[in-house]
Design an enzyme around this catalytic site. Structure first.
Site, mmCIF file in Angstrom:
data_model
loop_
_atom_site.group_PDB
_atom_site.id
_atom_site.type_symbol
_atom_site.label_atom_id
_atom_site.label_comp_id
_atom_site.label_asym_id
_atom_site.label_seq_id
_atom_site.Cartn_x
_atom_site.Cartn_y
_atom_site.Cartn_z
ATOM 1 N N ASP A 8 6.987 -2.412 -8.681
ATOM 2 C CA ASP A 8 6.558 -1.853 -7.397
ATOM 3 C C ASP A 8 5.143 -2.360 -7.103
ATOM 4 O O ASP A 8 4.229 -2.204 -7.914
ATOM 5 C CB ASP A 8 6.575 -0.319 -7.491
ATOM 6 C CG ASP A 8 6.337 0.354 -6.141
ATOM 7 O OD1 ASP A 8 7.143 1.225 -5.782
ATOM 8 O OD2 ASP A 8 5.346 0.021 -5.466
ATOM 9 N N ASP A 112 8.798 -3.412 -1.124
ATOM 10 C CA ASP A 112 7.871 -3.776 -2.210
ATOM 11 C C ASP A 112 8.350 -3.397 -3.600
ATOM 12 O O ASP A 112 7.549 -3.376 -4.527
ATOM 13 C CB ASP A 112 6.468 -3.196 -1.943
ATOM 14 C CG ASP A 112 6.317 -1.757 -2.406
ATOM 15 O OD1 ASP A 112 7.311 -1.020 -2.352
ATOM 16 O OD2 ASP A 112 5.208 -1.386 -2.831
ATOM 17 N N GLU A 113 9.642 -3.084 -3.757
ATOM 18 C CA GLU A 113 10.090 -2.748 -5.112
ATOM 19 C C GLU A 113 11.462 -3.340 -5.432
ATOM 20 O O GLU A 113 12.284 -3.560 -4.541
ATOM 21 C CB GLU A 113 10.106 -1.235 -5.332
ATOM 22 C CG GLU A 113 11.016 -0.508 -4.406
ATOM 23 C CD GLU A 113 11.012 0.999 -4.603
ATOM 24 O OE1 GLU A 113 11.082 1.454 -5.760
ATOM 25 O OE2 GLU A 113 10.964 1.692 -3.589
HETATM 26 P P1 TTP Z 1 5.034 2.474 -1.673
HETATM 27 O O1 TTP Z 1 5.407 1.552 -2.779
HETATM 28 O O2 TTP Z 1 5.545 3.862 -1.704
HETATM 29 O O3 TTP Z 1 3.449 2.586 -1.570
HETATM 30 P P2 TTP Z 1 2.344 1.484 -1.804
HETATM 31 O O4 TTP Z 1 2.908 0.208 -2.278
HETATM 32 O O5 TTP Z 1 1.502 1.402 -0.568
HETATM 33 O O6 TTP Z 1 1.434 2.160 -2.917
HETATM 34 P P3 TTP Z 1 1.775 2.348 -4.467
HETATM 35 O O7 TTP Z 1 0.693 1.597 -5.182
HETATM 36 O O8 TTP Z 1 1.686 3.812 -4.690
HETATM 37 O O9 TTP Z 1 3.126 1.802 -4.711
HETATM 38 O O10 TTP Z 1 5.473 1.855 -0.294
HETATM 39 C C1 TTP Z 1 5.440 0.460 -0.035
HETATM 40 C C2 TTP Z 1 5.002 0.187 1.390
HETATM 41 O O11 TTP Z 1 5.863 0.856 2.301
HETATM 42 C C3 TTP Z 1 3.622 0.721 1.685
HETATM 43 O O12 TTP Z 1 2.604 -0.214 1.354
HETATM 44 C C4 TTP Z 1 3.672 0.999 3.154
HETATM 45 C C5 TTP Z 1 5.127 1.319 3.420
HETATM 46 N N1 TTP Z 1 5.279 2.786 3.584
HETATM 47 C C6 TTP Z 1 5.247 3.317 4.876
HETATM 48 O O13 TTP Z 1 5.145 2.586 5.857
HETATM 49 N N2 TTP Z 1 5.363 4.686 5.019
HETATM 50 C C7 TTP Z 1 5.468 5.529 3.959
HETATM 51 O O14 TTP Z 1 5.545 6.769 4.132
HETATM 52 C C8 TTP Z 1 5.502 4.977 2.629
HETATM 53 C C9 TTP Z 1 5.622 5.868 1.431
HETATM 54 C C10 TTP Z 1 5.406 3.602 2.503
HETATM 55 MG MG MG Z 2 4.271 0.169 -3.840
#
Ligand code: TTP
Ligand code: MG
Length: 366
Positions: A8, A112-113
């Protein structure tokens, strides 16, 4: 030995913004949807929600889903940026291409995962750690972005593990240590357990995964039904689900040779309907939408012709598929034409449902 990795990206959207503009490095950066100043009753307001923010911004209590106005209250000096989704999708694609090469089986689950089955690539958990580290290094070297990886015997534990040491984390949980890893974690760490379930569980005196694992299973089933069974299995670290590979498809089609060459429009249309249904089933199974529909005919003299129609948006419904296929067939069917030996229906220009906000829709209103 089964080794699953869950990868992720860290604060994905904002990390990309920081990469594009190094001046933002080390600052609280907030990426939000529909950031706009609006005039209401003489007051300037900022609307929209936080998509994500940098780890620096998280220290102020800012998180995804929060109103931008609230984030502004918490950290007025933060850099507020609009969502540049096209860029994030391009970067996502590049990263997935890099990561995919490390896997026996690969499943992207969001922008992103991804899950990677690397069972044949490593001999033990030590090697799994080194292997995951190599992936992390490559995303930094090639894309300038960090990720967190969890390595475990199944998808669920791997996902919990990737979240365990964010950002830039690497957490390996071998079989023998699954219980030790899960037991102390709050139940909210289980994917799918939100504040609602957390509250119910808390009311039952269950705060940690270990307590859930010890709880009377009959009671769990009674309280949550089938979901209770899942909770029970998850709390024990059991998850048999496989990595679902979405093969990239360029097109998808079915064709059929008639038992006897024919020019009977009714018979031909029946077969077109049937082939369209078969294509539709395959589309549904793969979760695909289409933009282009083609039909193919092979005449009695073996001459092959195709006709295609590309529609403006992505569609997924059977009615559109059947209707357009039959319309396209019209010029090939009829008394003045040669007999037909084979017909085919194909869709191309495919997209995956869920990607880029793709939804199912119909070209025809009923
Ligand atoms: P995530 O992987 O949940 O968050 P992240 O990558 O920003 O942070 P982390 O280091 O905790 O993994 O989500 C991936 C992308 O999806 C995030 O960068 C932006 C988008 N996203 C939204 O647009 N709205 C949301 O509510 C969430 C959770 C994510
Ligand atoms: Mg992320």
């Amino acid at each position: 030995m089964r080794v699953i990795l869950h990868l992720d990206m860290d604060s994905f959207f904002s990390a990309i913004e920081v990469r594009e503009d190094p001046n933002l490095k080390g600052l609280p950066v907030i990426v939000g949807k529909e950031i706009e100043a609006e005039e209401k009753e003489g007051e300037r307001r900022i609307r929209g929600v936080v998509s994500t923010c940098s780890y620096e911004a998280r220290e102020y209590g800012i998180h995804s889903g929060m109103a931008i106005s609230r984030a502004y209250e918490l950290c007025p000096d933060a850099k507020f940026l609009p969502v540049n989704r096209a860029l994030y999708e391009k970067v996502s694609k590049e990263i997935m291409e890099i990561v995919k090469r490390y896997a026996d089986k690969f499943e992207q689950v969001s922008i992103d995962e991804a899950f990677l089955d690397v069972s044949t690539k490593v001999k033990d958990w030590n090697e799994a750690r080194g292997y995951a580290y190599k992936i992390k290094k490559e995303t930094v070297n090639k894309e300038g972005l960090t990720c967190s990886i969890g390595a475990a015997p199944n998808k669920m534990v791997a996902k919990i593990a990737s979240d365990f040491a964010k950002p830039d984390g690497l957490t390996v949980v071998e079989e023998a240590k699954v219980k030790m890893f899960l037991d102390p974690l709050p139940v909210g760490k289980i994917p799918g357990v939100g504040p609602k379930t957390e509250k119910i569980l808390s009311g039952m005196g269950i705060e940690r995964i270990g307590q859930l694992a010890e709880y009377d299973t009959q009671e769990l089933f009674k309280k949550f039904g089938r979901y209770g069974r899942r909770l029970y299995l998850v709390s024990k670290g059991i998850d048999e689900s496989e990595i679902k590979e979405k093969r990239e498809r360029k097109s998808l089609g079915r064709e059929r040779t008639f038992a006897k060459d024919t020019k009977d429009p009714k018979l031909i249309n029946t077969h077109i309907d049937d082939l369209a249904s078969k294509v539709y089933e395959a589309l549904k199974e793969g979760g695909f939408l289409f933009r282009t529909i083609s039909v193919k005919v092979k005449f009695e003299d073996f001459a092959v012709h195709t006709r295609s129609k590309t529609i403006k948006a992505f569609y997924s419904d059977l009615y559109t598929l059947k209707k357009v296929s039959k319309d396209l067939m019209e010029e090939f069917v009829g008394e003045k034409n040669k007999k037909i030996r084979l017909v085919g229906v194909r869709v191309s220009n495919l997209a995956v449902i869920g990607e880029r906000g793709m939804v199912q829709r119909s070209l025809y209103e009923f």
